[in-house]
Design a protein around this motif. Sequence first.
Motif, mmCIF file in Angstrom:
data_model
loop_
_atom_site.group_PDB
_atom_site.id
_atom_site.type_symbol
_atom_site.label_atom_id
_atom_site.label_comp_id
_atom_site.label_asym_id
_atom_site.label_seq_id
_atom_site.Cartn_x
_atom_site.Cartn_y
_atom_site.Cartn_z
ATOM 1 N N PRO A 1 0.828 -1.208 0.000
ATOM 2 C CA PRO A 1 0.000 0.000 0.000
ATOM 3 C C PRO A 1 0.864 1.260 0.000
ATOM 4 C CG PRO A 1 -0.904 -1.605 1.517
ATOM 5 C CD PRO A 1 0.410 -2.154 1.050
ATOM 6 N N GLY A 2 0.532 2.178 -0.907
ATOM 7 C CA GLY A 2 1.287 3.410 -1.027
ATOM 8 C C GLY A 2 2.388 3.359 -2.056
ATOM 9 N N ASP A 3 2.747 2.140 -2.522
ATOM 10 C CA ASP A 3 3.808 2.018 -3.527
ATOM 11 C C ASP A 3 3.346 2.563 -4.875
ATOM 12 O OD1 ASP A 3 5.493 0.839 -1.733
ATOM 13 O OD2 ASP A 3 5.394 -1.176 -2.591
ATOM 14 N N ARG A 4 4.259 3.213 -5.573
ATOM 15 C CA ARG A 4 3.981 3.675 -6.924
ATOM 16 C C ARG A 4 4.328 2.565 -7.904
ATOM 17 N NH1 ARG A 4 6.528 6.097 -11.313
ATOM 18 N NH2 ARG A 4 5.360 7.801 -12.314
ATOM 19 N N LEU A 5 3.394 2.249 -8.807
ATOM 20 C CA LEU A 5 3.641 1.209 -9.794
ATOM 21 C C LEU A 5 4.641 1.696 -10.846
ATOM 22 C CD1 LEU A 5 1.089 0.009 -8.436
ATOM 23 C CD2 LEU A 5 0.317 -0.660 -10.720
ATOM 24 N N PRO A 6 5.377 0.762 -11.458
ATOM 25 C CA PRO A 6 6.229 1.152 -12.584
ATOM 26 C C PRO A 6 5.374 1.806 -13.673
ATOM 27 C CG PRO A 6 6.722 -1.085 -11.867
ATOM 28 C CD PRO A 6 5.469 -0.677 -11.154
ATOM 29 N N SER A 7 6.024 2.506 -14.586
ATOM 30 C CA SER A 7 5.300 3.170 -15.664
ATOM 31 C C SER A 7 4.594 2.136 -16.535
ATOM 32 C CB SER A 7 6.261 3.989 -16.524
ATOM 33 O OG SER A 7 7.114 3.128 -17.265
ATOM 34 N N ARG A 8 3.607 2.597 -17.279
ATOM 35 C CA ARG A 8 2.887 1.689 -18.175
ATOM 36 C C ARG A 8 3.823 1.078 -19.211
ATOM 37 N NH1 ARG A 8 -2.593 5.285 -19.244
ATOM 38 N NH2 ARG A 8 -3.534 4.944 -17.182
ATOM 39 N N ALA A 9 4.765 1.882 -19.682
ATOM 40 C CA ALA A 9 5.712 1.371 -20.681
ATOM 41 C C ALA A 9 6.554 0.241 -20.088
ATOM 42 C CB ALA A 9 6.606 2.496 -21.175
ATOM 43 N N GLN A 10 6.991 0.422 -18.833
ATOM 44 C CA GLN A 10 7.784 -0.621 -18.179
ATOM 45 C C GLN A 10 6.966 -1.898 -17.992
ATOM 46 O OE1 GLN A 10 9.025 2.219 -14.902
ATOM 47 N NE2 GLN A 10 10.892 0.980 -15.005
ATOM 48 N N LEU A 11 5.730 -1.742 -17.535
ATOM 49 C CA LEU A 11 4.864 -2.901 -17.294
ATOM 50 C C LEU A 11 4.508 -3.584 -18.611
ATOM 51 C CD1 LEU A 11 2.550 -1.393 -14.539
ATOM 52 C CD2 LEU A 11 4.220 -3.233 -14.231
ATOM 53 N N ALA A 12 4.283 -2.791 -19.639
ATOM 54 C CA ALA A 12 3.956 -3.367 -20.948
ATOM 55 C C ALA A 12 5.116 -4.226 -21.445
ATOM 56 C CB ALA A 12 3.645 -2.259 -21.950
ATOM 57 N N GLY A 13 6.329 -3.741 -21.252
ATOM 58 C CA GLY A 13 7.494 -4.515 -21.659
ATOM 59 C C GLY A 13 7.669 -5.768 -20.823
ATOM 60 N N GLU A 14 7.410 -5.658 -19.527
ATOM 61 C CA GLU A 14 7.564 -6.803 -18.624
ATOM 62 C C GLU A 14 6.572 -7.912 -18.951
ATOM 63 O OE1 GLU A 14 7.121 -7.818 -13.817
ATOM 64 O OE2 GLU A 14 7.335 -5.724 -14.500
ATOM 65 N N TYR A 15 5.333 -7.535 -19.297
ATOM 66 C CA TYR A 15 4.292 -8.537 -19.530
ATOM 67 C C TYR A 15 4.078 -8.840 -21.016
ATOM 68 C CZ TYR A 15 3.052 -8.409 -14.590
ATOM 69 O OH TYR A 15 3.084 -8.512 -13.211
ATOM 70 N N GLY A 16 4.797 -8.146 -21.872
ATOM 71 C CA GLY A 16 4.684 -8.424 -23.294
ATOM 72 C C GLY A 16 3.348 -8.062 -23.902
ATOM 73 N N VAL A 17 2.768 -6.951 -23.445
ATOM 74 C CA VAL A 17 1.487 -6.484 -23.977
ATOM 75 C C VAL A 17 1.611 -5.005 -24.329
ATOM 76 C CG1 VAL A 17 0.124 -8.169 -22.670
ATOM 77 C CG2 VAL A 17 0.621 -5.927 -21.659
ATOM 78 N N GLY A 18 0.557 -4.457 -24.925
ATOM 79 C CA GLY A 18 0.554 -3.044 -25.273
ATOM 80 C C GLY A 18 0.214 -2.149 -24.102
#
Length: 251
Positions: free
Chosen positions: A25-42
Amino acid sequence: MREQPPYLRIADAFRQRIADQDWMPGDRLPSRAQLAGEYGVGDNVIRRAQELLISQGMLEGRAGSGTYVAEPSQRLRMVRSQYREQQGGSPFRADMAALGRRGTWESRTDAKVPAPEEIATRLGVAGGTPCVRTTYEFLVDGKPAQLSTSWEPYELTAGTLVVLPEGGPHAGKGVVNRMAEIGITVTHAVEQPEPGHADAEEATLLGIQRGVLVTRIRRTYYGDDGRPVETADIVLPATTCEIVYEIPVRG
């Protein structure tokens, strides 16, 4: 079986990371671009997954800052009860006092507003019949928590001291007690709750994101002759408010 849409699969993965305390709780998620690259999605898949979890109260978006894991919060307990109506005063204020919170509200009343067809049907009057419309914004410790729009047939209270729900000597006493002042006994109410999503205006007033899950309640009060005397549309954010019904049982 149909394959699960990618954004639902990503949302499940995010839930698991929160459950595993990988994201706290309170953590900032990685950017969408980072997450997209990590999960292989757009990026769009990540956006939809985040919006879903925001609507469910697990994440929260902060303008110009990013997306964060939401802090756990106590849901406000809203009790719908015949007993509370009979006690007088404001059930909302009583509910908040029981939680150690301060419940107040702001309102605006307009008289002789033509009833829309749906409202007219609920009140058993012809479409366009003049009504007293009152909009409410209920606040908890000064922050918006609930919305309501109330309609009463103007002919019912015209010329009396209770024509304005939030004006005069009986201001703020609620439908049941106000109607009693003019000789009308309210015997029961019918409520129909259903899930929905906040529209743009509701989101602005409640301080939530558009599309967040809300509970809508259509409520109508009836007099002892069976005539509807008031109907209202109530909106509560599902992630911050829980609705509890007390049902009388006679032995």
